[in-house]
Design an enzyme around this catalytic site. Sequence first.
Site, PDB file in Angstrom:
ATOM      1  N   HIS A 238     -32.394 -66.968   4.320  1.00 16.01           N
ATOM      2  CA  HIS A 238     -32.419 -66.868   2.854  1.00 16.01           C
ATOM      3  C   HIS A 238     -32.723 -65.442   2.396  1.00 16.01           C
ATOM      4  O   HIS A 238     -31.963 -64.835   1.646  1.00 16.01           O
ATOM      5  CB  HIS A 238     -33.490 -67.803   2.283  1.00 16.01           C
ATOM      6  CG  HIS A 238     -33.294 -69.246   2.600  1.00 16.01           C
ATOM      7  ND1 HIS A 238     -32.312 -70.006   2.021  1.00 16.01           N
ATOM      8  CD2 HIS A 238     -33.980 -70.087   3.418  1.00 16.01           C
ATOM      9  CE1 HIS A 238     -32.391 -71.254   2.459  1.00 16.01           C
ATOM     10  NE2 HIS A 238     -33.393 -71.329   3.317  1.00 16.01           N
TER      11      HIS A 238
HETATM   12  C1  BDR Z   1     -37.175 -69.334   0.013  1.00 13.21           C
HETATM   13  O1  BDR Z   1     -38.406 -70.053   0.075  1.00 13.21           O
HETATM   14  C2  BDR Z   1     -39.230 -69.514   1.070  1.00 13.21           C
HETATM   15  O2  BDR Z   1     -39.787 -70.544   1.837  1.00 13.21           O
HETATM   16  C3  BDR Z   1     -38.383 -68.566   1.887  1.00 13.21           C
HETATM   17  O3  BDR Z   1     -39.145 -67.466   2.352  1.00 13.21           O
HETATM   18  C4  BDR Z   1     -37.311 -68.129   0.926  1.00 13.21           C
HETATM   19  O4  BDR Z   1     -37.741 -67.018   0.170  1.00 13.21           O
HETATM   20  C5  BDR Z   1     -36.046 -70.292   0.357  1.00 13.21           C
HETATM   21  O5  BDR Z   1     -36.005 -71.342  -0.556  1.00 13.21           O
END
Ligand code: BDR
Length: 308
Positions: A238
């Site tokens: 992500h």
């Molecule tokens: C996002 O949520 C966090 O858990 C991860 O680091 C990322 O930024 C994904 O939904």
Amino acid sequence: MNRIPVILDCDTGVDDAIAIMLINKLPQFNLLALTSVAGNVELEKTTNNALRVLELIKSDIPVYRGAAKPIFREHVKAVYIHGENGLGGIELPQTSHVVPGITAWDYIYQEALKWQGELEIIAIGPLTNLGLAFIKYKQLPELIKRIVIMGGSASIGNVTPAAEFNIYVDPEAADIVFRSGVPVYMCGLDITMKAYLTAEEISQVGALGTKPAKFFQEVAQGPLNFSLRIGLAGMSLHDPAAVLYASDPSIFETHQVGMRVETKGPLSIGRTVTDLYSDTQWQNNGFIITDVDRKAFYQKVIALMSQY
Ligand code: BDR
Ligand code: CA
């Protein structure tokens, strides 16, 4: 090359850690600092994790401490993905670096003034620090060139059916950022779920054999196993997706849109609502990223990790 002055605002968990390792090697950026925020885990842990990752990659850029909780809400964490310490239980060596006494939001304003409209922010955690900065400094929107976020989704959520984690944790802050007047580039789940690495590709990174590469492989195991268990093809990178988008959008698909945040709910609290698919067109306040050439994305990741 004129390097872009950038601040990476992060809640250092697993994919944030990978994003830090990647941005450190991107020639397009003059990375000024990291700013920490409560998100995946508590603020002290996200701050400390950021420092430890910087130590691992031998970077001495500063980390400024940000908000310990969302602007109006209680803090919701994501330990089921990132582990209690935020790094899947991996204990990186401690660092002797000291966190400066100025808050993340004051630091962001200070740098924005200094760079006179050239500063970019990449925010890969809840948007609390930026929200607070915009509340405190009314002139700030004119001084920031753009904000690239990992957060939101034009379709489904990952923490609730409607909301993505970073926006869900602090929807009011996200709403302030979306309405600030600074163009927001939204790398949400639409794109980040497509920016995944398979188990084999993660092993290939680890096989590079350096300490950062081995850490990449080890820290990815928790989210990778979780993803495989729920039937996905690999681990979504992500936060790295937002960082790579900010450095070079050519392998991504981008659409200009109007977008807002649902702050009332109750079912859809934290949902990012866009006019991407609707007849009603809002005033454009940003861009949504919807697709990526996944193979090219992986090639970039491994090429950057090869530089360690
Ligand atoms: C996002 O949520 C966090 O858990 C991860 O680091 C990322 O930024 C994904 O939904
Ligand atoms: Ca994050």
